[in-house]
Design an enzyme around this catalytic site. Sequence first.
Site, PDB file in Angstrom:
ATOM      1  N   HIS A   1       0.870  -1.179   0.000  1.00  0.00           N
ATOM      2  CA  HIS A   1       0.000   0.000   0.000  1.00  0.00           C
ATOM      3  C   HIS A   1       0.913   1.237   0.000  1.00  0.00           C
ATOM      4  O   HIS A   1       2.025   1.185   0.536  1.00  0.00           O
ATOM      5  CB  HIS A   1      -0.840  -0.050   1.280  1.00  0.00           C
ATOM      6  CG  HIS A   1      -1.894   0.991   1.404  1.00  0.00           C
ATOM      7  ND1 HIS A   1      -1.623   2.265   1.822  1.00  0.00           N
ATOM      8  CD2 HIS A   1      -3.232   0.929   1.190  1.00  0.00           C
ATOM      9  CE1 HIS A   1      -2.761   2.953   1.851  1.00  0.00           C
ATOM     10  NE2 HIS A   1      -3.751   2.168   1.474  1.00  0.00           N
TER      11      HIS A   1
ATOM     12  N   CYS B   1      -4.784   2.471  -3.648  1.00  0.00           N
ATOM     13  CA  CYS B   1      -3.517   2.985  -3.076  1.00  0.00           C
ATOM     14  C   CYS B   1      -2.373   2.003  -3.312  1.00  0.00           C
ATOM     15  O   CYS B   1      -1.486   1.843  -2.459  1.00  0.00           O
ATOM     16  CB  CYS B   1      -3.649   3.300  -1.591  1.00  0.00           C
ATOM     17  SG  CYS B   1      -4.904   4.533  -1.244  1.00  0.00           S
TER      18      CYS B   1
HETATM   19  N1  7TS Z   1      -1.588  -0.914   4.604  1.00  0.00           N
HETATM   20  C1  7TS Z   1      -2.510  -1.709   4.022  1.00  0.00           C
HETATM   21  C2  7TS Z   1      -2.147  -3.093   3.609  1.00  0.00           C
HETATM   22  C3  7TS Z   1      -3.793  -1.180   3.821  1.00  0.00           C
HETATM   23  O1  7TS Z   1      -4.713  -1.964   3.249  1.00  0.00           O
HETATM   24  C4  7TS Z   1      -4.101   0.126   4.224  1.00  0.00           C
HETATM   25  C5  7TS Z   1      -5.449   0.758   3.956  1.00  0.00           C
HETATM   26  C6  7TS Z   1      -3.107   0.872   4.860  1.00  0.00           C
HETATM   27  C7  7TS Z   1      -1.867   0.325   5.010  1.00  0.00           C
HETATM   28  C8  7TS Z   1      -3.356   2.246   5.367  1.00  0.00           C
HETATM   29  O2  7TS Z   1      -4.227   2.197   6.453  1.00  0.00           O
HETATM   30  P1  7TS Z   1      -4.777   3.544   7.134  1.00  0.00           P
HETATM   31  O3  7TS Z   1      -5.815   3.049   8.080  1.00  0.00           O
HETATM   32  O4  7TS Z   1      -3.636   4.197   7.814  1.00  0.00           O
HETATM   33  O5  7TS Z   1      -5.331   4.384   6.017  1.00  0.00           O
HETATM   34  N2  7TS Z   1      -6.131   0.191   2.875  1.00  0.00           N
HETATM   35  C9  7TS Z   1      -7.266   0.658   2.298  1.00  0.00           C
HETATM   36  C10 7TS Z   1      -7.911  -0.016   1.255  1.00  0.00           C
HETATM   37  O6  7TS Z   1      -7.550  -1.085   0.785  1.00  0.00           O
HETATM   38  N3  7TS Z   1      -8.977   0.693   0.892  1.00  0.00           N
HETATM   39  O7  7TS Z   1      -9.033   1.797   1.647  1.00  0.00           O
HETATM   40  C11 7TS Z   1      -7.978   1.792   2.528  1.00  0.00           C
END
Ligand code: 7TS
Length: 404
Positions: free
Chosen positions: A121, A362
């Site tokens: 991500h 992302c």
């Molecule tokens: N890492 C992974 C594997 C993720 O899926 C996400 C968010 C993040 C990091 C970041 O998380 P946050 O809570 O700090 O934003 N993934 C997603 C998604 O798949 N669709 O919306 C957010």
Amino acid sequence: MNITDIRADFPILTRKIKGKDLVYLDNGATTQKPRQVIDAIAAYYDNENSNIHRGVHTLSQEATTKYEAVRTKVQEFIGAKHSHEIIFTKGTTDGVNLVAQSFGKKHLKKGDEIVISAMEHHSNIVPWQMICEEKEAVLKVIPINKKGELILEKIDELITKKTKLVAVNHISNTLGTINPIKKIIEVAHANNSVVLIDAAQSVNHTPIDVQALDIDFLVFSGHKLFAPTGTGVLYGKENLLNDLPPYQGGGDMIKEVSFEKTTYNCLPHKFEAGTPNIAGIIGLGAAIDYINKIGFDLIQEQEKKLLQYATAELSKIEGLQIIGTAKEKTSVISFIIEGIHPFDIGTIIDQMGIAVRTGHHCTQPLMTFFEIPGTIRASFSFYNTLEEVDLLIKALNRALLMLS
Ligand code: 7TS
């Protein structure tokens, strides 16, 4: 407990969207919250609202006790040795940035290497790019194959004595691939590198034992674990966290402040500057209680059924291609349909009450690898049903008729 009873715990699941029953298949973005979590937050504001760690008055002491009890709950949930190894953050992104900045500042020098994977991500890419640029360190990437699996044979070439840190996700948010983190950790440790595991997509699908896996740093978001947004966890081994400089300065993270010199508080407070999301963390505690009550056996059994059924049913749609066909997969299915933009499908099936995510999720480098602009992603949680899979398929078929 059966799924009908479980669904009754989630008030939002009875909502209508455009007159249709909501079919919520965007659990990868965020999960819905059970009544128990919503009630815990309301109860805190009704009865205990105050600031923590700083008042002798009863409310402050009660709020502090509740907040700190969640630390112990998280410790037990992920198998950490000490509760002070649990740092509360705003989420996964916040946790990765904390480690990248703090670890990078202390340990990275010119020519050192950080290793990530091709299926990260953006929040497990960009913070490393930023610190590598600042320190003139090099970012290396473990490649993947067309099934969306890491090419493990490359790991020994990429993780070397130059590697200072390896940062990989446990489960890919776009592909659903479950990565062999045990193996990666072993290779990293054999090269004296530390490992950060991004567990954003795994904590709600699978039990994690940080000691058994010998994980150095683990980050996740509360909101993907049925808890409120703006909450998250960084786990770090005690010796590693003690060694790192603070990330942010402010209240609560200090021992003593003078204009000449400030000394820092002990763990975990050293990394929790300012008033935290007290109500949110109390909600996180309620979410962990809820998961413990349901149990991972039921969660995994239901999600496996959903993955198998949805994969089989989606595969029957002409021109549909699943992106991410790893052998080890969780209940996340990304797909594209020949000649149709994912966004158009997402917009049409929203009219039928179906919530999926469309776009690059992302993970733009992953889209570049597959040479696609984006995917449609259905991500299932244990409260989803096979009937909802049928509704998704029906909606997709109708959308295809409209678009053809
Ligand atoms: N890492 C992974 C594997 C993720 O899926 C996400 C968010 C993040 C990091 C970041 O998380 P946050 O809570 O700090 O934003 N993934 C997603 C998604 O798949 N669709 O919306 C957010």
